[in-house]
Design a protein around this motif. Structure first.
Motif, PDB file in Angstrom:
ATOM      1  N   SER A 198      27.846 -10.834 -27.871  1.00  0.00           N
ATOM      2  CA  SER A 198      26.927 -11.773 -28.504  1.00  0.00           C
ATOM      3  C   SER A 198      25.607 -11.070 -28.815  1.00  0.00           C
ATOM      4  CB  SER A 198      26.670 -12.971 -27.582  1.00  0.00           C
ATOM      5  OG  SER A 198      25.707 -13.837 -28.118  1.00  0.00           O
ATOM      6  N   VAL A 199      25.176 -11.123 -30.069  1.00  0.00           N
ATOM      7  CA  VAL A 199      23.914 -10.502 -30.469  1.00  0.00           C
ATOM      8  C   VAL A 199      22.763 -11.391 -30.010  1.00  0.00           C
ATOM      9  CG1 VAL A 199      22.493  -9.716 -32.389  1.00  0.00           C
ATOM     10  CG2 VAL A 199      24.970  -9.374 -32.453  1.00  0.00           C
ATOM     11  N   THR A 200      21.929 -10.888 -29.110  1.00  0.00           N
ATOM     12  CA  THR A 200      20.823 -11.682 -28.571  1.00  0.00           C
ATOM     13  C   THR A 200      19.469 -11.265 -29.113  1.00  0.00           C
ATOM     14  OG1 THR A 200      20.702 -10.209 -26.647  1.00  0.00           O
ATOM     15  CG2 THR A 200      22.058 -12.188 -26.428  1.00  0.00           C
ATOM     16  N   LEU A 201      19.391 -10.104 -29.745  1.00  0.00           N
ATOM     17  CA  LEU A 201      18.123  -9.659 -30.321  1.00  0.00           C
ATOM     18  C   LEU A 201      18.409  -8.730 -31.490  1.00  0.00           C
ATOM     19  CD1 LEU A 201      14.980  -9.352 -30.189  1.00  0.00           C
ATOM     20  CD2 LEU A 201      15.367  -7.376 -28.721  1.00  0.00           C
ATOM     21  N   GLN A 202      17.698  -8.960 -32.601  1.00  0.00           N
ATOM     22  CA  GLN A 202      17.843  -8.076 -33.749  1.00  0.00           C
ATOM     23  C   GLN A 202      16.540  -8.112 -34.540  1.00  0.00           C
ATOM     24  OE1 GLN A 202      21.390  -8.697 -35.992  1.00  0.00           O
ATOM     25  NE2 GLN A 202      21.227  -6.746 -37.064  1.00  0.00           N
ATOM     26  N   THR A 203      15.949  -6.954 -34.763  1.00  0.00           N
ATOM     27  CA  THR A 203      14.701  -6.885 -35.526  1.00  0.00           C
ATOM     28  C   THR A 203      14.932  -6.078 -36.794  1.00  0.00           C
ATOM     29  OG1 THR A 203      13.916  -4.877 -34.406  1.00  0.00           O
ATOM     30  CG2 THR A 203      13.376  -6.998 -33.387  1.00  0.00           C
ATOM     31  N   SER A 204      14.048  -6.287 -37.772  1.00  0.00           N
ATOM     32  CA  SER A 204      14.235  -5.662 -39.089  1.00  0.00           C
ATOM     33  C   SER A 204      13.671  -4.260 -39.172  1.00  0.00           C
ATOM     34  CB  SER A 204      13.571  -6.537 -40.152  1.00  0.00           C
ATOM     35  OG  SER A 204      12.165  -6.584 -39.949  1.00  0.00           O
ATOM     36  N   GLY A 205      12.698  -3.940 -38.317  1.00  0.00           N
ATOM     37  CA  GLY A 205      12.077  -2.630 -38.383  1.00  0.00           C
ATOM     38  C   GLY A 205      11.131  -2.466 -39.553  1.00  0.00           C
ATOM     39  N   ASP A 206      10.640  -3.594 -40.099  1.00  0.00           N
ATOM     40  CA  ASP A 206       9.753  -3.516 -41.259  1.00  0.00           C
ATOM     41  C   ASP A 206       8.285  -3.372 -40.881  1.00  0.00           C
ATOM     42  OD1 ASP A 206       9.163  -6.011 -40.277  1.00  0.00           O
ATOM     43  OD2 ASP A 206       9.687  -7.118 -42.098  1.00  0.00           O
ATOM     44  N   LEU A 233      13.569 -19.810 -28.133  1.00  0.00           N
ATOM     45  CA  LEU A 233      13.120 -19.259 -26.866  1.00  0.00           C
ATOM     46  C   LEU A 233      13.328 -17.757 -26.845  1.00  0.00           C
ATOM     47  CD1 LEU A 233      14.710 -21.877 -24.425  1.00  0.00           C
ATOM     48  CD2 LEU A 233      12.330 -21.757 -25.135  1.00  0.00           C
ATOM     49  N   PRO A 234      12.570 -17.038 -26.021  1.00  0.00           N
ATOM     50  CA  PRO A 234      12.859 -15.619 -25.825  1.00  0.00           C
ATOM     51  C   PRO A 234      14.281 -15.440 -25.302  1.00  0.00           C
ATOM     52  CG  PRO A 234      10.733 -16.206 -24.891  1.00  0.00           C
ATOM     53  CD  PRO A 234      11.405 -17.485 -25.258  1.00  0.00           C
ATOM     54  N   PRO A 235      14.910 -14.309 -25.570  1.00  0.00           N
ATOM     55  CA  PRO A 235      16.306 -14.107 -25.136  1.00  0.00           C
ATOM     56  C   PRO A 235      16.537 -14.387 -23.661  1.00  0.00           C
ATOM     57  CG  PRO A 235      15.638 -12.342 -26.611  1.00  0.00           C
ATOM     58  CD  PRO A 235      14.406 -13.163 -26.350  1.00  0.00           C
ATOM     59  N   ALA A 263      16.502 -18.133 -23.106  1.00  0.00           N
ATOM     60  CA  ALA A 263      17.661 -18.739 -23.753  1.00  0.00           C
ATOM     61  C   ALA A 263      18.909 -18.563 -22.893  1.00  0.00           C
ATOM     62  CB  ALA A 263      17.867 -18.126 -25.138  1.00  0.00           C
ATOM     63  N   LYS A 264      19.078 -17.372 -22.328  1.00  0.00           N
ATOM     64  CA  LYS A 264      20.218 -17.130 -21.449  1.00  0.00           C
ATOM     65  C   LYS A 264      20.190 -18.055 -20.240  1.00  0.00           C
ATOM     66  CE  LYS A 264      22.668 -13.673 -23.150  1.00  0.00           C
ATOM     67  NZ  LYS A 264      24.127 -13.784 -23.377  1.00  0.00           N
ATOM     68  N   LEU A 265      19.002 -18.253 -19.697  1.00  0.00           N
ATOM     69  CA  LEU A 265      18.856 -19.103 -18.523  1.00  0.00           C
ATOM     70  C   LEU A 265      19.219 -20.545 -18.838  1.00  0.00           C
ATOM     71  CD1 LEU A 265      17.863 -19.154 -15.557  1.00  0.00           C
ATOM     72  CD2 LEU A 265      15.597 -19.679 -16.437  1.00  0.00           C
ATOM     73  N   LEU A 266      18.903 -20.981 -20.041  1.00  0.00           N
ATOM     74  CA  LEU A 266      19.096 -22.379 -20.410  1.00  0.00           C
ATOM     75  C   LEU A 266      20.516 -22.706 -20.844  1.00  0.00           C
ATOM     76  CD1 LEU A 266      17.592 -25.078 -20.770  1.00  0.00           C
ATOM     77  CD2 LEU A 266      17.049 -24.371 -23.099  1.00  0.00           C
ATOM     78  N   GLU A 267      21.224 -21.709 -21.370  1.00  0.00           N
ATOM     79  CA  GLU A 267      22.535 -21.963 -21.973  1.00  0.00           C
ATOM     80  C   GLU A 267      23.486 -22.701 -21.033  1.00  0.00           C
ATOM     81  OE1 GLU A 267      24.137 -18.297 -23.325  1.00  0.00           O
ATOM     82  OE2 GLU A 267      22.819 -18.171 -25.078  1.00  0.00           O
ATOM     83  N   GLY A 268      23.522 -22.282 -19.775  1.00  0.00           N
ATOM     84  CA  GLY A 268      24.468 -22.882 -18.846  1.00  0.00           C
ATOM     85  C   GLY A 268      23.971 -24.141 -18.165  1.00  0.00           C
ATOM     86  N   SER A 273       7.454 -28.555 -26.044  1.00  0.00           N
ATOM     87  CA  SER A 273       6.754 -28.431 -24.769  1.00  0.00           C
ATOM     88  C   SER A 273       7.590 -28.989 -23.637  1.00  0.00           C
ATOM     89  CB  SER A 273       5.408 -29.165 -24.834  1.00  0.00           C
ATOM     90  OG  SER A 273       4.545 -28.543 -25.762  1.00  0.00           O
ATOM     91  N   ALA A 274       8.261 -30.106 -23.896  1.00  0.00           N
ATOM     92  CA  ALA A 274       9.092 -30.715 -22.859  1.00  0.00           C
ATOM     93  C   ALA A 274      10.225 -29.785 -22.450  1.00  0.00           C
ATOM     94  CB  ALA A 274       9.651 -32.047 -23.354  1.00  0.00           C
ATOM     95  N   LEU A 275      10.849 -29.135 -23.425  1.00  0.00           N
ATOM     96  CA  LEU A 275      11.972 -28.253 -23.108  1.00  0.00           C
ATOM     97  C   LEU A 275      11.490 -26.980 -22.425  1.00  0.00           C
ATOM     98  CD1 LEU A 275      15.021 -27.837 -23.350  1.00  0.00           C
ATOM     99  CD2 LEU A 275      14.627 -26.710 -25.539  1.00  0.00           C
ATOM    100  N   ARG A 276      10.406 -26.393 -22.931  1.00  0.00           N
ATOM    101  CA  ARG A 276       9.912 -25.152 -22.325  1.00  0.00           C
ATOM    102  C   ARG A 276       9.454 -25.377 -20.895  1.00  0.00           C
ATOM    103  NH1 ARG A 276       7.772 -24.135 -27.751  1.00  0.00           N
ATOM    104  NH2 ARG A 276       8.908 -22.361 -28.620  1.00  0.00           N
ATOM    105  N   ALA A 277       9.010 -26.600 -20.599  1.00  0.00           N
ATOM    106  CA  ALA A 277       8.575 -26.895 -19.236  1.00  0.00           C
ATOM    107  C   ALA A 277       9.705 -26.708 -18.242  1.00  0.00           C
ATOM    108  CB  ALA A 277       8.041 -28.325 -19.149  1.00  0.00           C
ATOM    109  N   LEU A 278      10.944 -26.825 -18.705  1.00  0.00           N
ATOM    110  CA  LEU A 278      12.089 -26.729 -17.810  1.00  0.00           C
ATOM    111  C   LEU A 278      12.516 -25.291 -17.534  1.00  0.00           C
ATOM    112  CD1 LEU A 278      14.184 -29.601 -19.372  1.00  0.00           C
ATOM    113  CD2 LEU A 278      12.996 -29.637 -17.190  1.00  0.00           C
ATOM    114  N   VAL A 279      12.096 -24.361 -18.364  1.00  0.00           N
ATOM    115  CA  VAL A 279      12.601 -23.000 -18.211  1.00  0.00           C
ATOM    116  C   VAL A 279      11.537 -21.955 -17.928  1.00  0.00           C
ATOM    117  CG1 VAL A 279      14.653 -23.385 -19.604  1.00  0.00           C
ATOM    118  CG2 VAL A 279      12.555 -22.680 -20.717  1.00  0.00           C
TER     119      VAL A 279
END
Length: 583
Positions: free
Chosen positions: A193-201, A451-453, A456-461, A497-503
């Motif tokens: 699973s690709v969790t981070l990809q940047t363009s390098g621009d 969310l930061p990767p 996001a991983k913490l929240l998925e499950g 804000s409500a969701l970020r408060a949980l993680v």
């Protein structure tokens, strides 16, 4: 026991223990080698949180075939030749230990090709023992494949954390290097699973948006400061965007990610008096210092540095960030009241809640002769809120946009509006939880939260746990989630804000969400969504808060044990004014 020399195998494993602490350490060393090799693209592939596989591929200058075997030897490096160069390091890696240490505790395969070679070469090393060099077709650059990390050091393997924690460490590492090197294309794939990809621009703010969401990225303040021999660029958060810990504070010194307590302290002091206690800024700051003024050779894993003039660096960071904060200080704006009525001035964007409905419920419960909530479970195992009924209070007003002043039959009460609102929300939410009836409110249009990767991983499950608390959240692309409903108690609150408060408040080794004490989870959400110090409340809002607090089972403290009020008795006031003799 007689004194004797350690065997090369044991010596290598000891050295590896200093450099390679966990899978993220391997990723860090290999990425830094890629960047030192002028790579423009770095691809990281991880399986089973790095235990099974870590592969770092780059398009850098590569390693000549005759030097491959030497590259995995201890004390071998292409970045240092004379002792004098130790005090003027211009690269990210120089100790000559990384590849040797990694290969001694894994099954390592290194494939590389330089630009003027017709073909590449491959070398396999297992437990520090090199195999035969092979000629192989390969693109220009280097691929290092690390399999079965710590397979021959089972004691080290047992000390690794859970997969979630180890993946978060890798995610955080890639996030930081992507910010530090925006002109390099980074790609991180974890378990296919690709969790981070940047363009390098080269657009650093675009990377901020990819990592933290567009809304956060738009609010980040750009820092640009310079004086003789010093330069600092990057981004810091405004006072309205904070976190519950220091984990989102990142410093790079001459392109090297460092953990430096004085630098972090300097940044936090720049926010002095501007943030609530227990809240911290976000920052990604990049210091450029003359190489001879910083010693980067003081830590085996190159995680710490020593400055020749630390006080000057401290002052520079503090002054530069403080100047930026003051330059972008928010101008008071006009915003709706908490329930959508007349406009009122506020210092910054705040979370709104439907208090009018809460006040009606409170008054109705009093008429029926019962409290609005049963006794809550305290989120702290060492603390239990005492239950005290409050007398009926007569509102006098608000001072400092932080405290409510009220009169009771036995004296004066000063109420901390944030702590009081925390208590009110907590008891209402726990009452609904105990009754297994946490009503949800559907949003008119779903809110997308990025969310930061690592988060996001913490929240998925944990999506089913969120549903239990009245949230309807589903995955919506890479590191993104769609919020369809939130608890009705928080109607009007910002879903993000409500969701970020949980993680955001989870410590690195904290138990997963489903193992949390449910009251602790409720306390965390209520703390984030309660009104803040510095928020002007109308008279109706002040009265609604007092009425709700009076109906609480434990009104004297917030869910975390902090007092909600101070009582000044009439007797004490009379003594202070000399009405009952000398003070």
């Amino acid at each position: 026991m007689p004194i004797r020399l350690l065997s090369p195998e044991v010596a290598s494993q000891i050295a590896a223990g200093e450099v390679i602490e966990r899978p993220a350490s391997v990723v860090k060393e290999l990425i830094e080698n890629s960047l030192d090799a002028s790579a423009r693209a770095v691809t990281v592939t991880v399986a089973e949180a790095g235990r099974k596989l870590i592969e770092v591929a780059d398009d850098g200058t590569g390693i000549p075939a005759p030097e491959l075997d030497l590259s995995v030897s201890r004390h071998a490096t292409s970045k240092l030749f004379r002792a004098e160069e130790l005090f003027s390091i211009g690269t990210l890696g120089f100790r000559g230990e990384a590849l040797a240490s990694i290969s001694s505790v894994s099954r390592l395969t290194i494939t590389s090709r330089v630009a003027d070679a017709e073909s590449g070469a491959r070398l396999k090393v297992e437990g520090g023992i090199s195999g035969k060099l092979e000629k192989i077709g390969a693109p220009i650059g280097t691929v290092v494949r690390v399999e079965d990390l710590f397979y021959n050091v089972p004691a080290r393997l047992k000390f690794l954390k859970t997969d979630v924690t180890e993946r978060r460490a890798i995610d955080g590492l890639l996030t930081r290097y992507a910010l530090a090197y925006p002109s390099v294309r980074f790609k991180l794939t974890e378990d296919a699973s690709v969790t981070l990809q940047t363009s390098g621009d080269g657009d650093r703010r675009a990377i901020l948006a990819a990592l933290y969401g567009v809304e956060v990225a738009k609010q980040m303040l750009e820092v640009s400061a310079a004086e003789e021999g010093l330069k600092m660029t990057g981004y810091i958060s405004p006072t309205a965007v904070t976190r519950s810990n220091r984990k989102e504070i990142t410093f790079f010194v001459n392109g090297r990610w460092v953990s430096d307590t004085p630098l972090t302290t300097a940044l936090i002091q720049a926010y002095h008096t501007l943030l609530m206690v227990g809240r911290y800024p976000m920052a990604a700051l990049f210091l450029e210092i003359k190489p001879e003024d910083v010693d980067v050779n003081v830590h085996p894993a190159k995680a710490e540095v020593r400055f020749k003039n630390q006080d000057r660096i401290f002052s520079f960071v503090q002054r530069s960030t403080r100047r930026t904060l003051l330059a972008y200080a928010p101008i008071p704006q006009v915003a709706p009241t908490l329930w959508g009525g007349a406009a009122r001035p506020v210092e910054s964007r705040q979370v709104g809640l439907d208090w009018s409905m809460a006040e009606e419920e409170s008054q109705r419960s009093k008429v029926e002769g019962q409290s609005s909530a049963p006794e809550p479970v305290s989120p702290s195992t060492d603390f239990r809120s005492s239950t005290f009924d409050l007398p009926l209070l007569r509102l006098i007003g608000q001072i400092g946009q932080t405290y409510l002043v009220a009169e009771g039959p036995d004296g004066l009460y000063l109420i901390d509006q944030h702590a009081a609102h925390e208590r009110v929300l907590f008891e209402k939410l726990m009452a609904q939880h105990d009754q297994k009836k946490i009503p949800s409110q559907l949003l008119l249009s779903p809110a997308v939260v990025q969310l930061p990767p690592a988060q996001a991983k913490l929240l998925e499950g944990q999506l089913s746990v969120l549903q239990h608390f009245g949230f309807d959240v589903e995955e919506f692309g890479s590191n993104s989630f769609q919020v369809r409903a939130i608890p009705a108690l928080f109607a009007g609150a910002d879903p993000a804000s409500a969701l970020r408060a949980l993680v955001e408040d989870f410590e690195e080794d904290e138990a997963p969400l489903q193992n949390e004490i449910e009251a602790k989870l409720a306390g965390r959400v209520c703390k984030r969504l309660a009104v803040k110090a510095g928020q002007t409340l109308s008279s109706d809002e002040q009265r609604a808060l007092l009425a709700d607090l009076e109906s609480c089972e434990s009104p004297r403290t917030c869910p975390h044990g902090r007092p909600t009020m101070i009582h000044l008795s009439v007797d004490m006031l009379e003594r202070q004014f000399g009405r009952r003799g000398a003070r």
